[in-house]
Scaffold this motif. Structure first.
Motif, PDB file in Angstrom:
ATOM      1  N   ARG A 195       0.637  -1.335   0.147  1.00 31.24           N
ATOM      2  CA  ARG A 195       0.058  -0.115   0.189  1.00 31.24           C
ATOM      3  C   ARG A 195       0.860   1.411   0.011  1.00 31.24           C
ATOM      4  NH1 ARG A 195      -3.622  -2.112   4.274  1.00 31.24           N
ATOM      5  NH2 ARG A 195      -4.980  -3.421   3.284  1.00 31.24           N
ATOM      6  N   SER A 196       2.136   1.191   0.741  1.00 27.15           N
ATOM      7  CA  SER A 196       2.914   2.393   0.614  1.00 27.15           C
ATOM      8  C   SER A 196       3.779   2.537  -0.605  1.00 27.15           C
ATOM      9  CB  SER A 196       3.867   2.233   1.835  1.00 27.15           C
ATOM     10  OG  SER A 196       4.527   1.006   2.067  1.00 27.15           O
ATOM     11  N   GLU A 239       3.686   4.168  -3.256  1.00 31.61           N
ATOM     12  CA  GLU A 239       3.855   5.477  -3.454  1.00 31.61           C
ATOM     13  C   GLU A 239       4.797   6.382  -2.743  1.00 31.61           C
ATOM     14  OE1 GLU A 239       1.081   3.797  -3.451  1.00 31.61           O
ATOM     15  OE2 GLU A 239      -0.065   4.288  -5.133  1.00 31.61           O
ATOM     16  N   GLN A 240       4.882   6.125  -1.410  1.00 35.30           N
ATOM     17  CA  GLN A 240       5.634   6.814  -0.459  1.00 35.30           C
ATOM     18  C   GLN A 240       7.126   6.148  -0.886  1.00 35.30           C
ATOM     19  OE1 GLN A 240       2.537   5.356   1.100  1.00 35.30           O
ATOM     20  NE2 GLN A 240       2.034   7.289   0.352  1.00 35.30           N
ATOM     21  N   VAL A 263       8.184   4.864  -3.725  1.00 31.25           N
ATOM     22  CA  VAL A 263       8.709   5.426  -4.879  1.00 31.25           C
ATOM     23  C   VAL A 263       9.257   6.847  -4.769  1.00 31.25           C
ATOM     24  CG1 VAL A 263       7.899   6.357  -7.076  1.00 31.25           C
ATOM     25  CG2 VAL A 263       7.483   4.082  -6.387  1.00 31.25           C
ATOM     26  N   ALA A 264       8.293   7.688  -3.866  1.00 30.40           N
ATOM     27  CA  ALA A 264       8.875   9.147  -3.724  1.00 30.40           C
ATOM     28  C   ALA A 264      10.284   9.190  -3.129  1.00 30.40           C
ATOM     29  CB  ALA A 264       7.655   9.750  -2.782  1.00 30.40           C
ATOM     30  N   ARG A 291      -3.918   3.738  -9.511  1.00 26.22           N
ATOM     31  CA  ARG A 291      -2.755   4.252  -8.833  1.00 26.22           C
ATOM     32  C   ARG A 291      -1.590   4.717  -9.765  1.00 26.22           C
ATOM     33  NH1 ARG A 291      -1.312  -0.243  -4.564  1.00 26.22           N
ATOM     34  NH2 ARG A 291       0.065   1.333  -3.828  1.00 26.22           N
ATOM     35  N   GLY A 320      -0.667   8.619  -9.594  1.00 23.40           N
ATOM     36  CA  GLY A 320      -0.197   8.728  -8.274  1.00 23.40           C
ATOM     37  C   GLY A 320       1.398   8.435  -8.347  1.00 23.40           C
ATOM     38  N   LEU A 321       1.401   7.049  -8.819  1.00 23.05           N
ATOM     39  CA  LEU A 321       2.777   6.543  -8.938  1.00 23.05           C
ATOM     40  C   LEU A 321       3.616   7.711  -9.750  1.00 23.05           C
ATOM     41  CD1 LEU A 321       1.958   2.780  -9.275  1.00 23.05           C
ATOM     42  CD2 LEU A 321       3.403   3.902  -7.244  1.00 23.05           C
ATOM     43  N   ALA A 329       4.756  10.622  -8.187  1.00 18.00           N
ATOM     44  CA  ALA A 329       5.635  10.147  -6.852  1.00 18.00           C
ATOM     45  C   ALA A 329       7.085  10.296  -7.530  1.00 18.00           C
ATOM     46  CB  ALA A 329       5.102   9.087  -6.118  1.00 18.00           C
ATOM     47  N   LEU A 365       7.730   7.653 -10.305  1.00 19.98           N
ATOM     48  CA  LEU A 365       8.010   6.498 -11.171  1.00 19.98           C
ATOM     49  C   LEU A 365       8.286   6.823 -12.525  1.00 19.98           C
ATOM     50  CD1 LEU A 365       7.899   3.288 -10.676  1.00 19.98           C
ATOM     51  CD2 LEU A 365       5.756   3.241 -11.836  1.00 19.98           C
TER      52      LEU A 365
END
Ligand code: SAM
Ligand code: SF4
Length: 344
Positions: free
Chosen positions: A84-85, A87-88, A90-91, A118, A121-122, A125, A127
């Protein structure tokens, strides 16, 4: 005069190869059960406490990029979108810089389920691109191979990745005799029409025991022969360290020009040019998909090792990287872990 940096360390081995491309597995779990990768049931998952936390993953990524000069990170699994995390992670990875100041290229290998929600959002972040696995465009056949009826979700994920600018969108397909050889041409036509880069992967002995057999594997020569019945292909040139040999496809009335690749790990091994290093979801270094041994990073990490110490362990593991995968060697045995647990 060019300054020689003495503080930069690399993941070198005895054969002169340097690993700059990290496959980071984020989970061994998956929402599909592809027959070439996982058994239908009964595979034990890693206990949660053995799986690296987000902070531990990011710490290892930092050591890889900032100390060891890794410049490409591919998130994989199992199914990395189950994290679930993501995105975090990747950021945090996109904020890292190699010793010469470059941001790492960040990509994701995914079955595409849930990517429709997603992808944007990815991309935001950090990607850079995605590889989506798709073995058939026939819903029934897809469901037979993946043991789950999820083709519409995958197609929605691919479209969302394209719309989010995660280019080039790559599609991975494993060709298996008697299962999806008929999909070789339709998959190519589908990808060419949408500007996706299709790559066929030769089936490797990495799934459930006894699932692989040289006679059921469709070799690169047959894949190319099937493509040549419909498309005009010319070799795209030098492959370098990339696993796929690529062909340029000439435009025709029903599709634009494009590229198709074949990853012939079994019949045309590219081990001499390999630049990959792998970390499993439980923090074990693997120098090769087919390695028989792993080197623990999680234990030292949790025991308080410094970045320098972790980098030294990683370098030591790579120094012993084997010259090749040895699939053709007498006495070859599959690694104990399957593809989903190693991180493909
Ligand atoms: N779940 C994600 C996915 O399917 O893309 C990431 C992990 S999966 C293990 C990564 C890639 O490995 C997929 O493209 C899959 O098709 C490929 N793969 C899995 N088992 C394989 C095998 N035995 N031989 C060749 N490729 C395999
Ligand atoms: Fe899951 Fe990917 Fe393995 Fe299929 S190939 S079972 S999607 S990890």
């Amino acid at each position: 005069m060019t300054q020689v940096r003495t503080d930069v360390r690399v993941l070198g081995d005895r054969y002169g190869r340097v690993a700059r491309d990290l496959r980071m597995s984020l989970t061994d779990r998956c929402n599909l059960r592809c027959s070439y990768c996982m058994p239908a049931e009964g595979l034990a998952w890693l206990p949660t406490e053995d799986t690296l936390t987000d902070a531990e993953v990011v710490r290892l990524l930092r050591v890889a990029v900032e100390t060891l000069g890794v410049h490409t990170i591919r998130f994989t699994g199992g199914e990395p979108l189950l994290r679930r995390s993501l995105e975090q992670i990747v950021a945090a990875a996109s904020a890292l810089r190699t010793p010469d100041g470059q941001a790492p290229e960040l990509s994701l290998t995914t079955n595409g389920i849930g990517l429709d929600k997603r992808a944007a959002g990815l991309a935001a972040a950090g990607l850079t691109r995605v590889n989506v696995s798709l073995d058939s465009l026939n819903r029934e056949r897809y469901a037979r191979i993946a043991r789950r009826d999820r083709l519409p979700d995958v197609l929605a994920g691919l479209a969302a990745a394209d719309a989010a600018g995660l280019h080039p969108v790559k599609v991975n397909a494993v060709a298996m005799r008697g299962l999806n050889e008929d999909d070789i041409v339709p998959l190519a036509a589908f990808c060419l029409a949408r500007g996706y880069r299709l790559r066929f992967i030769e089936h490797m002995p990495l799934g459930p025991e006894h699932a692989w057999d040289r006679t059921t594997m469709v070799p690169a020569t047959e894949i190319l022969a099937a493509l040549a019945t419909r498309f005009t292909l010319t070799p795209a040139g030098q492959r370098g360290a990339a696993p796929a040999e690529e062909w340029l496809v000439a435009a025709s009335d029903d599709h634009p020009a494009g590229r198709i690749g074949v990853i012939a790990s079994v019949t045309r091994p590219f081990c001499a040019d390999c630049d990959r290093t792998r970390v499993t979801a439980d923090g074990q270094i693997r120098t090769c998909l087919f390695a028989r041994t792993e080197t623990d990073l999680r234990g030292p990490l949790r025991a308080g090792a410094s970045d320098d110490e972790l980098a030294a362990i990683w370098q030591g593991a790579h120094h012993t990287k084997a010259a090749g995968h040895g699939i053709d060697a007498p006495g070859f045995t599959q690694p104990d872990r399957g593809m989903s647990a190693i991180g493909g």
